[in-house]
Design a protein around this motif. Sequence first.
Motif, PDB file in Angstrom:
ATOM      1  N   GLN A  43       0.853  -1.175   0.000  1.00 13.48           N
ATOM      2  CA  GLN A  43       0.000   0.000   0.000  1.00 13.48           C
ATOM      3  C   GLN A  43       0.895   1.232   0.000  1.00 13.48           C
ATOM      4  OE1 GLN A  43      -3.485   0.382  -0.030  1.00 13.48           O
ATOM      5  NE2 GLN A  43      -3.458  -1.790  -0.580  1.00 13.48           N
ATOM      6  N   PRO A  44       0.429   2.353  -0.552  1.00 20.03           N
ATOM      7  CA  PRO A  44       1.327   3.508  -0.684  1.00 20.03           C
ATOM      8  C   PRO A  44       1.736   4.156   0.621  1.00 20.03           C
ATOM      9  CG  PRO A  44      -0.906   4.079  -1.372  1.00 20.03           C
ATOM     10  CD  PRO A  44      -0.882   2.593  -1.179  1.00 20.03           C
ATOM     11  N   THR A  45       0.857   4.180   1.624  1.00 20.31           N
ATOM     12  CA  THR A  45       1.109   5.011   2.796  1.00 20.31           C
ATOM     13  C   THR A  45       2.385   4.656   3.559  1.00 20.31           C
ATOM     14  OG1 THR A  45      -1.257   5.434   3.028  1.00 20.31           O
ATOM     15  CG2 THR A  45       0.122   5.898   4.934  1.00 20.31           C
ATOM     16  N   PRO A  46       2.657   3.388   3.896  1.00 20.27           N
ATOM     17  CA  PRO A  46       3.893   3.112   4.646  1.00 20.27           C
ATOM     18  C   PRO A  46       5.152   3.591   3.932  1.00 20.27           C
ATOM     19  CG  PRO A  46       2.413   1.227   4.756  1.00 20.27           C
ATOM     20  CD  PRO A  46       1.830   2.166   3.748  1.00 20.27           C
ATOM     21  N   ASP A  47       5.219   3.390   2.610  1.00 21.96           N
ATOM     22  CA  ASP A  47       6.390   3.847   1.863  1.00 21.96           C
ATOM     23  C   ASP A  47       6.457   5.369   1.815  1.00 21.96           C
ATOM     24  OD1 ASP A  47       7.304   1.308   1.383  1.00 21.96           O
ATOM     25  OD2 ASP A  47       6.479   1.174  -0.648  1.00 21.96           O
ATOM     26  N   VAL A  48       5.319   6.027   1.628  1.00 22.04           N
ATOM     27  CA  VAL A  48       5.310   7.490   1.594  1.00 22.04           C
ATOM     28  C   VAL A  48       5.756   8.051   2.945  1.00 22.04           C
ATOM     29  CG1 VAL A  48       3.842   9.538   1.425  1.00 22.04           C
ATOM     30  CG2 VAL A  48       3.610   7.688  -0.240  1.00 22.04           C
ATOM     31  N   PHE A  49       5.264   7.457   4.035  1.00 22.19           N
ATOM     32  CA  PHE A  49       5.691   7.888   5.361  1.00 22.19           C
ATOM     33  C   PHE A  49       7.204   7.758   5.514  1.00 22.19           C
ATOM     34  CE2 PHE A  49       1.522   7.198   7.941  1.00 22.19           C
ATOM     35  CZ  PHE A  49       1.080   8.448   7.564  1.00 22.19           C
ATOM     36  N   ALA A  50       7.747   6.610   5.096  1.00 20.67           N
ATOM     37  CA  ALA A  50       9.188   6.398   5.217  1.00 20.67           C
ATOM     38  C   ALA A  50       9.956   7.423   4.397  1.00 20.67           C
ATOM     39  CB  ALA A  50       9.543   4.979   4.773  1.00 20.67           C
ATOM     40  N   HIS A  51       9.479   7.699   3.205  1.00 18.92           N
ATOM     41  CA  HIS A  51      10.148   8.670   2.342  1.00 18.92           C
ATOM     42  C   HIS A  51      10.101  10.066   2.937  1.00 18.92           C
ATOM     43  CE1 HIS A  51      11.306  10.886  -1.266  1.00 18.92           C
ATOM     44  NE2 HIS A  51      10.230  11.637  -1.076  1.00 18.92           N
ATOM     45  N   LEU A  52       8.906  10.521   3.320  1.00 19.02           N
ATOM     46  CA  LEU A  52       8.771  11.885   3.836  1.00 19.02           C
ATOM     47  C   LEU A  52       9.596  12.076   5.105  1.00 19.02           C
ATOM     48  CD1 LEU A  52       4.965  12.576   3.279  1.00 19.02           C
ATOM     49  CD2 LEU A  52       6.893  13.414   1.922  1.00 19.02           C
ATOM     50  N   THR A 124      12.284  14.732  -3.917  1.00 27.16           N
ATOM     51  CA  THR A 124      13.626  14.599  -3.357  1.00 27.16           C
ATOM     52  C   THR A 124      13.986  13.122  -3.202  1.00 27.16           C
ATOM     53  OG1 THR A 124      13.370  16.679  -2.144  1.00 27.16           O
ATOM     54  CG2 THR A 124      15.087  15.172  -1.382  1.00 27.16           C
ATOM     55  N   PRO A 125      15.120  12.682  -3.718  1.00 25.44           N
ATOM     56  CA  PRO A 125      15.476  11.255  -3.627  1.00 25.44           C
ATOM     57  C   PRO A 125      15.652  10.787  -2.184  1.00 25.44           C
ATOM     58  CG  PRO A 125      16.849  12.387  -5.249  1.00 25.44           C
ATOM     59  CD  PRO A 125      16.118  13.452  -4.484  1.00 25.44           C
ATOM     60  N   SER A 126      15.305   9.533  -1.955  1.00 20.64           N
ATOM     61  CA  SER A 126      15.512   8.896  -0.659  1.00 20.64           C
ATOM     62  C   SER A 126      15.813   7.424  -0.897  1.00 20.64           C
ATOM     63  CB  SER A 126      14.259   9.034   0.222  1.00 20.64           C
ATOM     64  OG  SER A 126      13.222   8.191  -0.258  1.00 20.64           O
ATOM     65  N   ALA A 127      16.138   6.712   0.170  1.00 20.18           N
ATOM     66  CA  ALA A 127      16.362   5.270   0.034  1.00 20.18           C
ATOM     67  C   ALA A 127      15.084   4.563  -0.392  1.00 20.18           C
ATOM     68  CB  ALA A 127      16.872   4.703   1.358  1.00 20.18           C
ATOM     69  N   THR A 128      13.943   5.102   0.015  1.00 25.76           N
ATOM     70  CA  THR A 128      12.658   4.488  -0.350  1.00 25.76           C
ATOM     71  C   THR A 128      12.299   4.788  -1.791  1.00 25.76           C
ATOM     72  OG1 THR A 128      11.931   4.814   1.935  1.00 25.76           O
ATOM     73  CG2 THR A 128      10.233   4.280   0.306  1.00 25.76           C
ATOM     74  N   PHE A 129      12.448   6.050  -2.201  1.00 26.14           N
ATOM     75  CA  PHE A 129      12.175   6.474  -3.578  1.00 26.14           C
ATOM     76  C   PHE A 129      13.452   7.081  -4.167  1.00 26.14           C
ATOM     77  CE2 PHE A 129       7.634   7.557  -1.963  1.00 26.14           C
ATOM     78  CZ  PHE A 129       7.271   6.218  -2.029  1.00 26.14           C
ATOM     79  N   PRO A 130      14.383   6.245  -4.609  1.00 27.11           N
ATOM     80  CA  PRO A 130      15.652   6.780  -5.109  1.00 27.11           C
ATOM     81  C   PRO A 130      15.531   7.532  -6.427  1.00 27.11           C
ATOM     82  CG  PRO A 130      15.547   4.412  -5.427  1.00 27.11           C
ATOM     83  CD  PRO A 130      14.361   4.779  -4.603  1.00 27.11           C
ATOM     84  N   ASP A 131      14.473   7.294  -7.171  1.00 25.86           N
ATOM     85  CA  ASP A 131      14.279   7.946  -8.471  1.00 25.86           C
ATOM     86  C   ASP A 131      12.902   8.601  -8.465  1.00 25.86           C
ATOM     87  OD1 ASP A 131      14.564   8.744 -11.091  1.00 25.86           O
ATOM     88  OD2 ASP A 131      13.915   6.814 -11.928  1.00 25.86           O
ATOM     89  N   PRO A 132      12.734   9.720  -7.726  1.00 26.76           N
ATOM     90  CA  PRO A 132      11.391  10.246  -7.470  1.00 26.76           C
ATOM     91  C   PRO A 132      10.792  11.098  -8.578  1.00 26.76           C
ATOM     92  CG  PRO A 132      12.981  11.601  -6.352  1.00 26.76           C
ATOM     93  CD  PRO A 132      13.759  10.502  -7.016  1.00 26.76           C
ATOM     94  N   VAL A 133      11.589  11.512  -9.573  1.00 24.18           N
ATOM     95  CA  VAL A 133      11.075  12.361 -10.642  1.00 24.18           C
ATOM     96  C   VAL A 133      11.270  11.657 -11.973  1.00 24.18           C
ATOM     97  CG1 VAL A 133      11.179  14.608 -11.777  1.00 24.18           C
ATOM     98  CG2 VAL A 133      11.678  14.435  -9.334  1.00 24.18           C
ATOM     99  N   ARG A 134      10.183  11.560 -12.725  1.00 25.76           N
ATOM    100  CA  ARG A 134      10.234  10.939 -14.039  1.00 25.76           C
ATOM    101  C   ARG A 134       9.620  11.889 -15.054  1.00 25.76           C
ATOM    102  NH1 ARG A 134       8.113   4.817 -12.364  1.00 25.76           N
ATOM    103  NH2 ARG A 134       9.695   4.485 -10.721  1.00 25.76           N
ATOM    104  N   GLN A 135       9.880  11.633 -16.300  1.00 29.13           N
ATOM    105  CA  GLN A 135       9.280  12.423 -17.367  1.00 29.13           C
ATOM    106  C   GLN A 135       8.071  11.682 -17.927  1.00 29.13           C
ATOM    107  OE1 GLN A 135      10.081  15.562 -18.270  1.00 29.13           O
ATOM    108  NE2 GLN A 135      11.579  15.526 -16.601  1.00 29.13           N
TER     109      GLN A 135
END
Length: 327
Positions: A43-52, A124-135
């Motif tokens: 589910q998205p929330t746990p990963d989003v929490f970790a990233h933020l 902003t890159p993080s260990a959870t979302f290392p590639d946060p911006v895409r085209q």
Amino acid sequence: MSSISGGDRVRERGFDVDQTNHSVVVGESVVVKWLTPPAPLPQPTPDVFAHLTSVGFTATATPYASVSRRAGDGTELLLALVTAYLPDAADGWEWCVDEAVSGRTAFAADLGVLSADLHAAMATPSATFPDPVRQAPAAPAGEHPWSVRARQALDEALAVTDGEDGDWLAARADALRAELAPLTSVGTTPLIRIHGDLHVGQMLRWRDGYAVIDFDGNPTVTGADPFQPAARDLAQLTTSLEHVGQVAIKRRGADPAATREWAAAARAALESAYRERLAGLGRATLLDRSLVRPFEIEQECRELIYAARHLPRWRYAPMGVLRSWYR
């Protein structure tokens, strides 16, 4: 309701607002949000929490834990999320309606700054979302997927909206389709993990300011790519201000003309603060302004679909907004 903690009885209480899940405040210190029904992971929330948390975004209820269990078939189910309790918190369907009735718009700049900070954090890159911006990918032969999604929402809204409202909507179908035209030729728009359900009800005003909550995504859209243009969040937030105005008119007897002016001023202040903040953070390119209006039209269509499927009495809000746009 009560529970036992360290031998002392700790008071619990449920929130009084309508929501899909069930949240309980425990000891005036944490909120336990029970998912009803439990949701299969991921589910998205746990990963989003970790990233933020890792990128230093703090304008939310501090996340403490997630609770899951393994089902008999081996599926991992998310049962609950535990976050900090924010004292004196009220969601936007309460405090923002008060602002509409009073005609105050100073809050809008704060929401614009908060939304820009959220999007900058998501980019902003993080260990959870290392590639946060895409085209945005090039449009395939034929119609762009965003255009297909918006057109289908409009077609369904036309199909499920009946009576006088349905006649009014059908008479303006061509104008609504024209508003969706920018989605047919999308350029190289940056994509980030957006909130996905960013409306004033997700903006808590509490003792120390504002906080954005609920990163579960849009409950009315299934299978949506988590990477979307920031404009989609902004469009949902600005239309929710329009809905607040409609609530103020219907439920609080606010003057329609004055409330339309309030909504226009609040929207302008929010977007101006949002764009200025993004620019100050070096993230101005995250917003493709040309996408905001078509996404707003799509959102109003989704509000009509939601009303038809789940909450018929809500139809007055999106219809009131559309009537104010096409007077």
